[in-house]
Design an enzyme around this catalytic site. Structure first.
Site, PDB file in Angstrom:
ATOM      1  N   CYS A  53       0.824  -1.215   0.000  1.00 11.69           N
ATOM      2  CA  CYS A  53       0.000   0.000   0.000  1.00 11.69           C
ATOM      3  C   CYS A  53       0.857   1.263   0.000  1.00 11.69           C
ATOM      4  CB  CYS A  53      -0.931  -0.028   1.221  1.00 11.69           C
ATOM      5  SG  CYS A  53      -1.732   1.544   1.585  1.00 11.69           S
ATOM      6  N   CYS A  56      -0.097   3.866   2.664  1.00  6.58           N
ATOM      7  CA  CYS A  56       0.348   3.396   3.992  1.00  6.58           C
ATOM      8  C   CYS A  56       1.810   3.780   4.212  1.00  6.58           C
ATOM      9  CB  CYS A  56       0.191   1.879   4.102  1.00  6.58           C
ATOM     10  SG  CYS A  56      -1.490   1.278   3.884  1.00  6.58           S
TER      11      CYS A  56
END
Length: 412
Positions: A53, A56
């Site tokens: 991600c 993230c």
């Protein structure tokens, strides 16, 4: 000497404190986290992430490391990181219905969810999110408090309706609560349009008796009511429910959900396209060649009719539109991780879209027996068009070779 030792110890403590410039995440199991939260009587902040991600990683690098953010979260929470694709993170991500990353969960000291937020944030909004979560924790009607009341036996219809609305707002599984409410509905109003509409608005998963009743009595809803819930039911029961059932090979459940999905009122073009893709994948799995051909030709009818030149022009139009804010200085590409790679992808958005449809259908048609010469010939054309648009597609050369071989060989 004691004073010197104390002074040195103080220096070490201060040095350690100054070195800790980011959020200090608790190390340990989920069980140990909950035990620590109860012991300290503190709320829990959970960063649910995955290794792949990008947002993230941005949070890790730019936001969690900020001293102001770290102080704010250290004052309010015990912080914890949870990989949604590893270990107990898989089960917990499913429990809290996490479908996008990062997702931020805020729990009370007993481990009940009180607030949920999805998507990365800059430093100031992320700091403000902490205040929102603390306020939610103090709210008597937060999902965690309502869950406690439900577990203690509260089945009053007004309470259940309130709990259902809170679960829906947090996008959490409500099957048990919905079934409790369903069981309490008087028989004389069970089939009223307003009752069925409420149930349709609350269904959030596939594991409930309520869903079975709704599927059997959907035809009693007025067209106006059906139109209000088509989008929601499609997302929950078809895109997510049937999609997951297919992936898990729960094909009986998949067929029931898909059949219901095809009955939904006023489906749009995108929804029909998704249903057709599911038909193609399913027919490939169960070797239903009639359905396979029908779905494949439906998928490629428009995609193959678009000329290469038109596709290239549309690629450029979309690219120019997306890049305009960066060229004008409205947005700064240097602050976007992986921008160079993203730019390459953006340059061929429409080509990828068309190629995906052609390749998916051609790959499915490769399963057809050699006697299906016309279908195989068509699939070969689709694969060759993909090769013109996106020759780097993995396995494309092998697919073309397989289709050529099968098309020219009547017996296999």
């Amino acid at each position: 000497m004691k004073k010197l030792i104390s002074f040195c110890s103080l220096i070490l403590v201060c040095s350690a404190a100054s070195a800790q410039t980011g959020i200090a995440f608790f190390k340990g199991s989920w069980k140990e986290l909950l035990e620590e939260a109860r012991l300290q009587h503190r709320m829990i902040f959970v960063d649910v992430y995955t290794e792949w991600c990008g947002p993230c990683k941005y949070m890790d690098r730019e936001v969690f490391t900020d001293p102001g953010v770290a102080r704010k979260y250290a004052d309010q929470f015990i912080a914890y990181k949870l990989d949604a694709e590893k270990g107990e993170g898989v089960t917990l991500a499913r429990k809290y219905n996490v479908g996008a990353y990062p997702t931020f969960l805020f729990l009370d000291s007993d481990g009940y969810l009180v607030h949920k937020a999805v998507g990365e944030r800059e430093k100031t909004p992320f700091t403000q999110l902490a205040d929102v979560a603390v306020q939610a924790g103090a709210d008597r009607n937060n999902p965690g408090n309502l869950e406690k009341m439900f577990n203690e036996g509260n089945r009053e219809p007004g309470f259940l309706r309130n709990y259902l609305s809170r679960l829906a707002a947090a996008d959490l599984d409500n099957s048990e609560v919905l079934d409790a409410y369903f069981a309490a509905i008087p028989a004389q109003v069970l089939n009223n349009d307003s009752t069925l509409l409420f149930l349709a608005r609350q269904v959030n998963g596939t594991r409930s008796a309520t869903l079975m009743y709704l599927m059997d009595h959907y035809h009693l809803l007025s067209d106006a009511s059906k139109a209000q819930v088509t989008g929601r039911l499609f997302e929950k029961l078809v895109r997510k429910g049937a999609g997951t059932a297919f992936t898990d090979r729960r094909l009986v459940e998949y067929n029931a959900l898909l059949a219901f999905g095809k009955q939904l009122y006023g489906l749009n073009a995108g929804q029909y396209k998704f249903l057709n893709r599911l038909d193609l994948l399913y027919s490939t799995l169960v070797r239903d060649y009639s359905l396979l051909k029908k779905a494949g030709y439906t998928m490629t009818e428009k995609a193959f009719s678009v000329s290469i030149d038109s596709i290239r022009r549309e690629d450029k139009r979309r690219y120019d539109k997306i890049m305009q804010p960066f060229l004008s200085g409205e947005q700064d590409s240097t602050k976007m991780p992986g921008f160079a790679e993203e730019r390459k992808i953006v340059a061929q958005i429409y080509s990828r879209e068309i190629s995906d449809q052609l390749y998916t259908a051609a790959h499915a048609f490769a399963q057809l027996p050699a006697s299906e010469k016309q279908a195989l010939a068509d699939a070969l054309q689709w694969a060759r068009r993909c090769n013109e648009l996106m020759p780097e597609i993995k396995g494309l050369a092998d697919l073309i070779q397989e289709l050529e071989k099968k098309k020219d060989n009547k017996r296999q």
